[in-house]
Design an enzyme around this catalytic site. Structure first.
Site, PDB file in Angstrom:
ATOM      1  N   GLU A 128      -3.390   6.504   7.011  1.00 34.93           N
ATOM      2  CA  GLU A 128      -2.800   7.352   8.070  1.00 34.93           C
ATOM      3  C   GLU A 128      -3.570   7.206   9.377  1.00 34.93           C
ATOM      4  O   GLU A 128      -3.778   8.173  10.102  1.00 34.93           O
ATOM      5  CB  GLU A 128      -2.676   8.806   7.610  1.00 34.93           C
ATOM      6  CG  GLU A 128      -1.701   8.934   6.454  1.00 34.93           C
ATOM      7  CD  GLU A 128      -1.318  10.340   6.085  1.00 34.93           C
ATOM      8  OE1 GLU A 128      -1.206  11.183   6.983  1.00 34.93           O
ATOM      9  OE2 GLU A 128      -1.138  10.592   4.879  1.00 34.93           O
TER      10      GLU A 128
ATOM     11  N   TRP B 281       0.836  -1.211   0.000  1.00 37.13           N
ATOM     12  CA  TRP B 281       0.000   0.000   0.000  1.00 37.13           C
ATOM     13  C   TRP B 281       0.869   1.259   0.000  1.00 37.13           C
ATOM     14  O   TRP B 281       0.522   2.240   0.657  1.00 37.13           O
ATOM     15  CB  TRP B 281      -0.946   0.035   1.206  1.00 37.13           C
ATOM     16  CG  TRP B 281      -2.002  -0.996   1.144  1.00 37.13           C
ATOM     17  CD1 TRP B 281      -2.059  -2.152   1.863  1.00 37.13           C
ATOM     18  CD2 TRP B 281      -3.177  -0.993   0.301  1.00 37.13           C
ATOM     19  NE1 TRP B 281      -3.178  -2.864   1.513  1.00 37.13           N
ATOM     20  CE2 TRP B 281      -3.875  -2.179   0.564  1.00 37.13           C
ATOM     21  CE3 TRP B 281      -3.669  -0.100  -0.648  1.00 37.13           C
ATOM     22  CZ2 TRP B 281      -5.061  -2.490  -0.095  1.00 37.13           C
ATOM     23  CZ3 TRP B 281      -4.850  -0.412  -1.295  1.00 37.13           C
ATOM     24  CH2 TRP B 281      -5.535  -1.597  -1.008  1.00 37.13           C
TER      25      TRP B 281
ATOM     26  N   GLN C 223     -26.979  12.094  -3.571  1.00 35.76           N
ATOM     27  CA  GLN C 223     -28.435  11.932  -3.471  1.00 35.76           C
ATOM     28  C   GLN C 223     -29.156  13.083  -4.182  1.00 35.76           C
ATOM     29  O   GLN C 223     -30.106  12.862  -4.939  1.00 35.76           O
ATOM     30  CB  GLN C 223     -28.829  11.886  -1.984  1.00 35.76           C
ATOM     31  CG  GLN C 223     -30.256  11.457  -1.731  1.00 35.76           C
ATOM     32  CD  GLN C 223     -30.473   9.985  -2.035  1.00 35.76           C
ATOM     33  OE1 GLN C 223     -29.526   9.221  -2.193  1.00 35.76           O
ATOM     34  NE2 GLN C 223     -31.737   9.590  -2.162  1.00 35.76           N
TER      35      GLN C 223
HETATM   36  C1  LIG Z   1      -5.216   4.442  -0.790  1.00 29.33           C
HETATM   37  C2  LIG Z   1      -4.239   4.051   0.284  1.00 29.33           C
HETATM   38  C3  LIG Z   1      -2.987   4.648   0.309  1.00 29.33           C
HETATM   39  C4  LIG Z   1      -2.058   4.261   1.275  1.00 29.33           C
HETATM   40  N1  LIG Z   1      -0.795   4.814   1.259  1.00 29.33           N
HETATM   41  C5  LIG Z   1       0.133   4.387   2.167  1.00 29.33           C
HETATM   42  C6  LIG Z   1       1.472   4.888   2.117  1.00 29.33           C
HETATM   43  O1  LIG Z   1       1.813   5.754   1.298  1.00 29.33           O
HETATM   44  N2  LIG Z   1       2.367   4.385   3.001  1.00 29.33           N
HETATM   45  C7  LIG Z   1       2.044   3.448   3.939  1.00 29.33           C
HETATM   46  O2  LIG Z   1       2.917   3.044   4.708  1.00 29.33           O
HETATM   47  N3  LIG Z   1       0.769   2.964   4.005  1.00 29.33           N
HETATM   48  C8  LIG Z   1      -0.187   3.404   3.138  1.00 29.33           C
HETATM   49  N4  LIG Z   1      -1.462   2.920   3.183  1.00 29.33           N
HETATM   50  C9  LIG Z   1      -1.781   1.890   4.175  1.00 29.33           C
HETATM   51  C10 LIG Z   1      -2.701   2.380   5.276  1.00 29.33           C
HETATM   52  O3  LIG Z   1      -2.026   3.211   6.156  1.00 29.33           O
HETATM   53  C11 LIG Z   1      -3.325   1.153   5.909  1.00 29.33           C
HETATM   54  O4  LIG Z   1      -4.208   0.594   4.970  1.00 29.33           O
HETATM   55  C12 LIG Z   1      -4.058   1.496   7.191  1.00 29.33           C
HETATM   56  O5  LIG Z   1      -3.155   1.830   8.208  1.00 29.33           O
HETATM   57  C13 LIG Z   1      -4.928   0.325   7.664  1.00 29.33           C
HETATM   58  O6  LIG Z   1      -4.172  -0.838   7.696  1.00 29.33           O
HETATM   59  P1  LIG Z   1      -4.739  -2.177   7.023  1.00 29.33           P
HETATM   60  O7  LIG Z   1      -5.150  -1.858   5.638  1.00 29.33           O
HETATM   61  O8  LIG Z   1      -3.724  -3.246   7.226  1.00 29.33           O
HETATM   62  O9  LIG Z   1      -6.038  -2.492   7.838  1.00 29.33           O
HETATM   63  P2  LIG Z   1      -6.119  -3.287   9.216  1.00 29.33           P
HETATM   64  O10 LIG Z   1      -5.015  -2.906  10.123  1.00 29.33           O
HETATM   65  O11 LIG Z   1      -6.304  -4.723   8.909  1.00 29.33           O
HETATM   66  O12 LIG Z   1      -7.465  -2.700   9.801  1.00 29.33           O
HETATM   67  C14 LIG Z   1      -8.707  -2.957   9.144  1.00 29.33           C
HETATM   68  C15 LIG Z   1      -9.807  -2.215   9.839  1.00 29.33           C
HETATM   69  O13 LIG Z   1      -9.960  -2.724  11.164  1.00 29.33           O
HETATM   70  C16 LIG Z   1     -10.384  -1.683  12.014  1.00 29.33           C
HETATM   71  N5  LIG Z   1      -9.401  -1.543  13.104  1.00 29.33           N
HETATM   72  C17 LIG Z   1      -8.060  -1.608  13.003  1.00 29.33           C
HETATM   73  N6  LIG Z   1      -7.499  -1.447  14.212  1.00 29.33           N
HETATM   74  C18 LIG Z   1      -8.502  -1.270  15.087  1.00 29.33           C
HETATM   75  C19 LIG Z   1      -8.579  -1.077  16.482  1.00 29.33           C
HETATM   76  N7  LIG Z   1      -7.461  -1.014  17.235  1.00 29.33           N
HETATM   77  N8  LIG Z   1      -9.802  -0.967  17.053  1.00 29.33           N
HETATM   78  C20 LIG Z   1     -10.926  -1.034  16.303  1.00 29.33           C
HETATM   79  N9  LIG Z   1     -10.933  -1.221  14.978  1.00 29.33           N
HETATM   80  C21 LIG Z   1      -9.725  -1.337  14.367  1.00 29.33           C
HETATM   81  C22 LIG Z   1     -10.461  -0.404  11.156  1.00 29.33           C
HETATM   82  O14 LIG Z   1     -11.793  -0.247  10.688  1.00 29.33           O
HETATM   83  C23 LIG Z   1      -9.569  -0.720  10.003  1.00 29.33           C
HETATM   84  O15 LIG Z   1      -9.895  -0.001   8.825  1.00 29.33           O
HETATM   85  C24 LIG Z   1      -2.411   3.297   2.235  1.00 29.33           C
HETATM   86  C25 LIG Z   1      -3.692   2.727   2.214  1.00 29.33           C
HETATM   87  C26 LIG Z   1      -4.598   3.090   1.257  1.00 29.33           C
HETATM   88  C27 LIG Z   1      -5.952   2.455   1.265  1.00 29.33           C
END
Ligand SMILES: Cc1cc2nc3c(=O)[nH]c(=O)nc-3n(C[C@H](O)[C@H](O)[C@H](O)COP(=O)(O)OP(=O)(O)OC[C@H]3O[C@@H](n4cnc5c(N)ncnc54)[C@H](O)[C@@H]3O)c2cc1C
Length: 396
Positions: free
Chosen positions: A379, A173, A352
């Site tokens: 973030e 990502w 909407q």
């Molecule tokens: C378009 C895009 C651009 C990005 N760009 C970058 C980048 O430039 N550099 C980089 O390093 N990363 C980047 N990311 C990564 C981004 O920071 C992560 O996707 C984000 O931190 C969530 O991590 P994950 O996708 O592993 O979701 P997970 O950690 O699996 O979490 C999934 C969901 O679980 C829930 N959740 C998570 N933790 C908790 C908690 N403690 N309590 C309750 N609910 C929770 C939230 O709803 C979360 O969305 C990007 C992501 C996207 C989608």
């Protein structure tokens, strides 16, 4: 015509008002660019934003000379001094209002180079001359398959080998992955378990052992990739800050940029409201404009309220930082959480009120609906921001 009345708020100095008008004029003249090929579009946007001096606002280079004609920075310079977070937010809000991809291109130059700007050595700061001029593209590589929200759980390693470090592992990502010249990479150096054992490195894209293994397609397209490091060798001088300070460096960078994510959301929401008011005045239904219908008026009122409340939180956070607050963890989390969640709600109302045209592929509100979604995840997802706010509020 976007509401500019917030610029009269006491959060701003006159230079911010000058900056907001100047970047708005620039956007009107140069945006949107053709975004069908996102790599080409982003390279073009970074080059243009750099050429015209706007990237000077993305990160501070204490050694940079002034840039005549770039407004909004002390002395009209665009160089010295602390990061002007209000300027950064105004830039993102305005760019996002005109084109999401332009905001992305601008923001990543700041997020990617942010750690170097805050903690880099004089040699590492050479990168800033290039990222701030639009001559090099920057990326921030923190997330891994196993550790997104759980940042301290990263696995990628940086092992000392004589005067070098060997990087091994994968990041995913990564925005600008595939087109970046510079990756700021966070890897485990093992000084302590968890958060205490991570360090940050400035890694040129061309080093041997760094490969793009997957390009990731998303609903609002921008360059995004999974990258792999196989015994990628960097000199010890590539480390940003001291061994074991990587987590602190990542969080300090995110503290600043979370506020600006809120600002980008605000830009999307303002555009949605502008499109909606224009449509509601123009569209005739039941013998009168949609704007005469009370339920449409209620939706418009709620949209305007959400936008002003979000703007207050975003610019409160930015103002606090600019006034010398060491950290704005709570304010930034509130700004990001509220502005992104409410922008989603505002844009949904815009869809909407546009009726069928709201979901027509290629329309403005349809693209805003796709653009806003990821801001509630990256973030720090909204749930993570709530945890941050709760910890700060409960104490201990
Ligand atoms: C378009 C895009 C651009 C990005 N760009 C970058 C980048 O430039 N550099 C980089 O390093 N990363 C980047 N990311 C990564 C981004 O920071 C992560 O996707 C984000 O931190 C969530 O991590 P994950 O996708 O592993 O979701 P997970 O950690 O699996 O979490 C999934 C969901 O679980 C829930 N959740 C998570 N933790 C908790 C908690 N403690 N309590 C309750 N609910 C929770 C939230 O709803 C979360 O969305 C990007 C992501 C996207 C989608």
């Amino acid at each position: 015509m976007a509401d500019k009345s917030f610029l009269a708020w006491p959060f701003f100095d006159d230079r911010h008002r000058v900056l907001a008008a100047a970047i708005d004029d620039w956007c009107a003249a140069h945006l949107p660019v053709d975004g069908r090929d996102v790599d080409t579009a982003c390279r073009e946007l970074v080059a243009k934003l750099g050429r015209d001096g706007w990237l000077m606002h993305s990160a501070v280079d204490p050694e940079a000379p002034g840039v005549p004609g770039v407004p909004g920075v002390p002395g009209g310079a665009g160089g010295a001094g602390a990061l002007d977070l209000r300027a950064l937010c105004l830039m993102r809000e305005t760019l996002a209002r005109h084109q999401g991809l332009a905001d992305f291109a601008f923001a990543m130059q700041g997020l990617g180079a942010g750690a170097i700007s805050l903690f880099g050595t004089a040699a590492q700061r050479q990168w800033l001359k290039r990222t701030r001029a639009g001559l090099a593209i920057a990326a921030f590589a923190l997330t891994e398959q196993k550790s997104g929200s759980d940042v301290a759980g990263i696995d990628m390693t940086a092992a000392r080998d004589g005067t070098d470090y060997l990087l091994n592992g994968e990041k995913t990502w990564i925005s600008n992955g595939g087109i970046a010249d510079l990756y700021v990479v966070f890897a485990r150096t093992g000084e302590a378990p968890g958060a205490g054992g991570i360090s940050a490195f400035a890694v040129p894209a061309e080093i041997a052992g760094l490969a793009i293994v997957e390009r990731i397609a998303v609903m609002a397209p921008h360059p995004l990739a999974r990258i792999r490091f196989d015994n990628a060798r960097v000199p010890a001088a590539a480390m940003i800050g001291r061994p074991g300070e990587g987590f602190k460096i990542a969080m300090a960078t995110l503290d600043l940029f979370r506020t600006t994510v809120g600002a980008a959301a605000l830009g999307f929401a303002r555009r949605a409201l502008d499109e909606t008011t224009a449509r509601a005045r123009r569209r005739q239904r039941f013998g009168a404009p949609l704007a005469d219908l009370q339920m449409v008026q209620a939706a418009v009122a709620e949209m305007a309220l959400d936008i002003d409340a979000a703007a207050l939180l975003v610019y409160r956070a930015a103002w606090s930082k600019d006034m010398g607050a060491a950290r704005i963890t709570r304010e930034a989390a509130m700004a990001k959480l509220f502005a992104t969640e409410r922008a989603q709600r505002v844009i949904d109302k815009a869809v909407q009120i546009h009726g069928g045209d709201g979901v027509r592929a290629g329309g403005i509100v349809e693209s805003l609906y796709r653009e806003i979604r990821a801001l509630r995840i990256y973030e720090g997802a909204s749930e993570v921001q709530k945890i941050v706010i709760a910890r700060q509020t409960l104490g201990g």
